[in-house]
Design an enzyme around this catalytic site. Structure first.
Site, PDB file in Angstrom:
ATOM      1  N   GLY A 134       0.844  -1.189   0.000  1.00 40.21           N
ATOM      2  CA  GLY A 134       0.000   0.000   0.000  1.00 40.21           C
ATOM      3  C   GLY A 134       0.872   1.229   0.000  1.00 40.21           C
ATOM      4  O   GLY A 134       1.099   1.870  -1.026  1.00 40.21           O
ATOM      5  N   SER A 135       1.434   1.545   1.175  1.00 39.82           N
ATOM      6  CA  SER A 135       2.328   2.701   1.266  1.00 39.82           C
ATOM      7  C   SER A 135       3.594   2.494   0.443  1.00 39.82           C
ATOM      8  O   SER A 135       4.120   3.438  -0.146  1.00 39.82           O
ATOM      9  CB  SER A 135       2.695   2.952   2.734  1.00 39.82           C
ATOM     10  OG  SER A 135       1.544   3.312   3.471  1.00 39.82           O
ATOM     11  N   TRP A 188      -8.010  -2.506  -1.767  1.00 37.46           N
ATOM     12  CA  TRP A 188      -8.283  -1.101  -1.427  1.00 37.46           C
ATOM     13  C   TRP A 188      -8.431  -0.253  -2.696  1.00 37.46           C
ATOM     14  O   TRP A 188      -7.988   0.887  -2.753  1.00 37.46           O
ATOM     15  CB  TRP A 188      -7.188  -0.493  -0.526  1.00 37.46           C
ATOM     16  CG  TRP A 188      -6.543  -1.432   0.436  1.00 37.46           C
ATOM     17  CD1 TRP A 188      -5.227  -1.734   0.528  1.00 37.46           C
ATOM     18  CD2 TRP A 188      -7.188  -2.177   1.480  1.00 37.46           C
ATOM     19  NE1 TRP A 188      -5.002  -2.635   1.541  1.00 37.46           N
ATOM     20  CE2 TRP A 188      -6.193  -2.928   2.150  1.00 37.46           C
ATOM     21  CE3 TRP A 188      -8.508  -2.303   1.907  1.00 37.46           C
ATOM     22  CZ2 TRP A 188      -6.468  -3.766   3.213  1.00 37.46           C
ATOM     23  CZ3 TRP A 188      -8.783  -3.151   2.961  1.00 37.46           C
ATOM     24  CH2 TRP A 188      -7.772  -3.859   3.601  1.00 37.46           C
ATOM     25  N   GLU A 244      -3.698   7.363  -1.431  1.00 36.58           N
ATOM     26  CA  GLU A 244      -2.761   8.110  -2.288  1.00 36.58           C
ATOM     27  C   GLU A 244      -1.508   8.519  -1.532  1.00 36.58           C
ATOM     28  O   GLU A 244      -0.929   9.588  -1.759  1.00 36.58           O
ATOM     29  CB  GLU A 244      -3.454   9.320  -2.937  1.00 36.58           C
ATOM     30  CG  GLU A 244      -4.542   8.915  -3.913  1.00 36.58           C
ATOM     31  CD  GLU A 244      -5.109  10.073  -4.686  1.00 36.58           C
ATOM     32  OE1 GLU A 244      -4.354  10.976  -5.080  1.00 36.58           O
ATOM     33  OE2 GLU A 244      -6.337  10.083  -4.904  1.00 36.58           O
TER      34      GLU A 244
END
Length: 386
Positions: free
Chosen positions: A123-124, A155, A360
């Site tokens: 994700g990150s 996600w 984001e």
């Protein structure tokens, strides 16, 4: 144009957008189902010409749209933003055939776009993604080079209801960010399935499963193995506008708090007569305006091609989303229990405001980008080797 001053026509446009959000978009949004793509709302955005502006506006105009719509209808703001996020790589990097096939339908609201970058373990750290694009000469057909996509995405906003996905997959194992390719994948490709996720935020989010999904050279966005640049270029544009979304929510919470504290009787006067309350409201206004100015500055830098865009974009998103969290939380506190009642504006904003600090690029990721850019811009002390 100075970053801190809007022209009269821009101010008038923002006022018009706030009116449209409250009077024409909110009634449509209220009929939608939370957690589902609202195609009626997208169609209305298309009829009003707002979706088309995603492809004709600069970063500052995008921020003004998102801030103004968020003030009156967060659902409309998010629907517009997700169309932009999913379709911008096609607009910026697509072939003429790809653009002709999808962009008009995105602009009129008949096709739903999605940006499929995140994974459960990436994700990150987006460069760590593991969705595989395995070479498959047979899948290329007349297009030449082909691949099969295998793995999962998670996600993903607008999944699993989108009509096409901008998908980032690993075409060169072990190459980090240098071995990722962006593909335009229609939702009806064999082997592509998805499921909805029940999230705190009311907009649609889901997971995607790729079981040997065929893609060819005709589906590549940009260049093979250079897809990470497509992803980061898209995020550099949209991160300041995430901040604009946050500013719009903060402004709505501030205005609600001003009205409430000015009329609420408490301790022999109005809430606004209490210095502690008045100072909290002043702090809310101060932080909201500071965040707004940083968002406008970052967007103007993007439009002008100024140096330091990744750092400016990260700063804008970080400050604005953290500010909005503070402002909305303070607004809830000053309203008391009424703000926690289902259907109250602040109850809605409280659920909406949490997610932008994560998606984001989480706040921690933004701090990392800022620090990296600062050190890269700082020359070594005189007399020391670089």
């Amino acid at each position: 144009m100075p970053a801190f001053s809007l022209e009269p026509q821009q101010q008038a446009w923002c006022a018009e957008l706030r009116t449209l959000a409250a009077e024409r978009l909110r009634p449509v949004a209220e009929k939608g189902e939370p957690g589902r793509v609202d195609r009626a709302l997208l169609a209305q955005l298309g009829r009003l010409g707002l979706l088309e502006r995603l492809f004709t506006s600069g970063a500052l105009d995008l921020c003004l749209m998102r801030e103004s719509l968020a003030h009156g209808c967060t659902e409309a703001e998010t629907a517009l933003a997700l169309q932009g996020l999913g379709a911008h790589p096609v607009h910026a990097h697509g072939t003429p055939a790809q653009r002709a096939r999808w962009l008009p339908a995105v602009a009129d609201g008949s096709a739903v776009a999605a940006f499929a970058l995140s994974e459960r373990a990436a994700g990150s750290d987006a460069a760590a993604l593991t969705l595989r694009a395995d070479p498959d000469p047979g899948a290329g057909g007349g297009a030449g080079r082909g691949w099969r996509l295998t793995g999962e995405k998670c996600w993903i906003s607008n999944a699993p209801e989108a009509d096409f996905y901008t998908v980032f997959a690993r075409t060169a194992p072990g190459a980090g960010s240098r071995g990722i390719t962006a593909f335009l994948v229609p939702a009806d490709r064999p082997g592509l399935t998805g499921s909805a996720l029940d999230m705190l935020s009311p907009h649609p989010i889901g997971a995607l499963a790729f079981d040997g999904v065929p893609v060819t050279a005709d589906d590549v966005l940009g260049e093979a193995d250079r897809g990470f640049r497509v992803a980061m270029g898209t995020l550099n544009l949209f991160r300041p506008s995430v901040g604009a979304f946050a500013v719009g929510m903060a402004q709505a919470a501030l205005e609600a708090t001003l009205a409430h504290t000015a009329r609420r009787d408490a301790f022999g006067g109005k809430l606004s007569d209490l210095q502690t309350v008045a100072h909290q409201v002043a702090e809310m206004a101060l932080r909201t305006e500071a965040a707004r100015l940083m968002v406008y500055a970052a967007a103007t830098a993007y439009d002008d091609g100024a140096p330091g865009v990744p750092r400016r974009a990260a700063m804008a998103k970080l400050l604005a989303t953290e500010t909005a969290q503070y402002v909305v939380d303070t607004a809830v506190q000053l309203h008391g229990a009424r703000a926690l009642r289902r259907g109250h504006l602040l109850e809605h904003l409280y659920r909406e405001v949490r997610a932008p600090r994560i998606y984001e690029g989480a706040s921690e990721v933004q701090r990392g980008i800022i620090a990296k850019e600062l050190y890269a811009e700082t020359p070594p002390p005189a007399g020391e080797a670089p």
